[in-house]
Design an enzyme around this catalytic site. Structure first.
Site: not given
Ligand SMILES: *Cc1c(COP(=O)(O)O)cnc(C)c1O
Length: 363
Positions: A37, A132
């Site tokens: 993402k 969260r």
């Molecule tokens: C975006 C996200 C991640 C990954 O985050 P990074 O900082 O890009 O490694 C992992 N878990 C959840 C729930 C996320 O929303």
């Protein structure tokens, strides 16, 4: 002719970084879900992360997983944002596993999986204090696990997971991750089987892992940033992983004006284009450049790191970014291209923007 602004994605560097991180995690008993993402889910990038050793590909956006599914990606796809009720059909169709925290959502997923004649995987989220998503009490988590295992025939309980340092900026520690490990052990004893996934967070758990502080029971991390925007590791977490290349994403923009102007605005100061009252230093008359790139592409120009070390980003409005080039050795001309490294937020925004041209390279 090339079009700008341009986000250049180096697929070789992305692949190499993925290899390094997945190997390091593997040596610590941890599988990696590669999270896409952060760069808008660009499929070529996702495919490098898949080839580089990730066990799953994940995103918060089901649309990005759908694009991969439709290209025939053969790795399991993981939805990392807890599902919306309005997207349940797509979630079951275009992903294989999702992170879930609500009983009602589990019921809907089960019903939809039955309709689509498949067994759908879920990872139950446990909130360890970041506040969260996730079930707050261990007893409640265990009840929910039993519910999935024994009552919901079309769901498979893949495991449990947690999320840290997102809302509450709570650091992953041996102590809080041990609570996840303990909950996993208890659930395994009650269900009388092993869980596939005990997911100890995202990139922010990597620094703890490198220092040997992640409990043995944790066997899964969800990593985006730590592979595709690795400059954050030394910058924010004082962690160096050998061989990681910080230049996977380079942002390029074109100079549309060059001038020499005073550094302190002239006239009565009010709020700027975004309702803020920035601070201006009076440094006399300086050489500047304006590039055709702005906060509507980036989010915030302070997330730009000029590749020319003598260049300073002064600020930006929606469509223009102003650079101080007074001390640069290079003599910039109108039409020249300026290059930046970008921090996470700018990668996220430029990756998603239709106004930023994407170019993939492989060398
Ligand atoms: C975006 C996200 C991640 C990954 O985050 P990074 O900082 O890009 O490694 C992992 N878990 C959840 C729930 C996320 O929303």
């Amino acid at each position: 002719m090339e079009r700008y602004p341009m986000l250049e994605i180096n697929l070789k560097k992305l692949y190499d970084n993925t290899k390094i991180v997945t190997k390091l995690c593997y040596d610590n008993g941890i599988k990696v879900a590669g999270i896409i993402k952060g760069f808008g889910g660009i499929v070529e990038g996702a495919e490098e992360m898949a080839k580089g050793g990730c066990c799953q590909i994940g995103s918060s956006r089901i649309e990005q997983l759908r694009a991969l599914k439709e290209r025939g990606c053969d790795l399991p796809l993981l939805l990392v944002r807890i599902p919306m009720m309005c997207e349940i059909e797509d979630v079951v169709k275009y992903s294989d596993i999702s992170l879930v925290s609500e009983k009602e959502t589990l019921n809907l997923l089960n019903k939809e999986a039955k309709k689509q004649k498949k067994i759908y995987g879920v990872v139950l989220m446990y909130d360890l204090g970041d506040l969260r998503e996730g079930v707050f009490l261990k007893e409640e988590l265990i009840q929910l696990a039993k519910y999935v295992e024994y009552e919901l025939n079309y769901l498979y309980l893949e495991g449990i997971g947690t999320n840290l340092s997102c809302y509450g900026s709570v650091a992953p520690t041996t102590e809080n991750l041990s609570r996840l490990a303990t909950a996993a052990t208890e659930i395994e004893e009650i269900l009388n089987r092993k869980l596939n996934i005990i997911s100890g967070g995202g990139t922010t758990t990597l620094p703890l892992m490198v220092r040997g502080g992640v409990p043995k029971k944790i066997n899964h991390l969800r990593i985006g940033e730590g592979i595709n925007n690795t400059q954050d590791l030394p910058l924010y977490w004082d962690t160096n992983i050998e061989g990681l290349d910080p230049d996977v994403f380079i942002l390029k923009a074109q100079i549309v004006e060059l001038n020499e102007k005073p550094t302190y605005p002239i006239g009565q100061l009010m709020v700027n284009a975004f309702g803020d009252l920035p601070h201006y230093d009076d440094r006399g008359i300086r050489k500047r450049a304006i590039i055709a790139l702005g906060n509507q592409d980036l989010g915030d120009s302070s997330r730009l790191v000029p590749r020319d070390k003598n260049m300073i980003v002064l600020g930006a409005s929606s469509d223009h970014t102003i650079l101080d080039i007074h001390d640069c050795e290079r003599q910039y001309k109108l039409g020249d291209i300026v290059e930046f490294n970008i921090l996470y937020q700018a990668m996220l925004m430029t990756g998603l923007s239709n106004y930023v041209h994407k170019k993939t390279i492989r060398y």
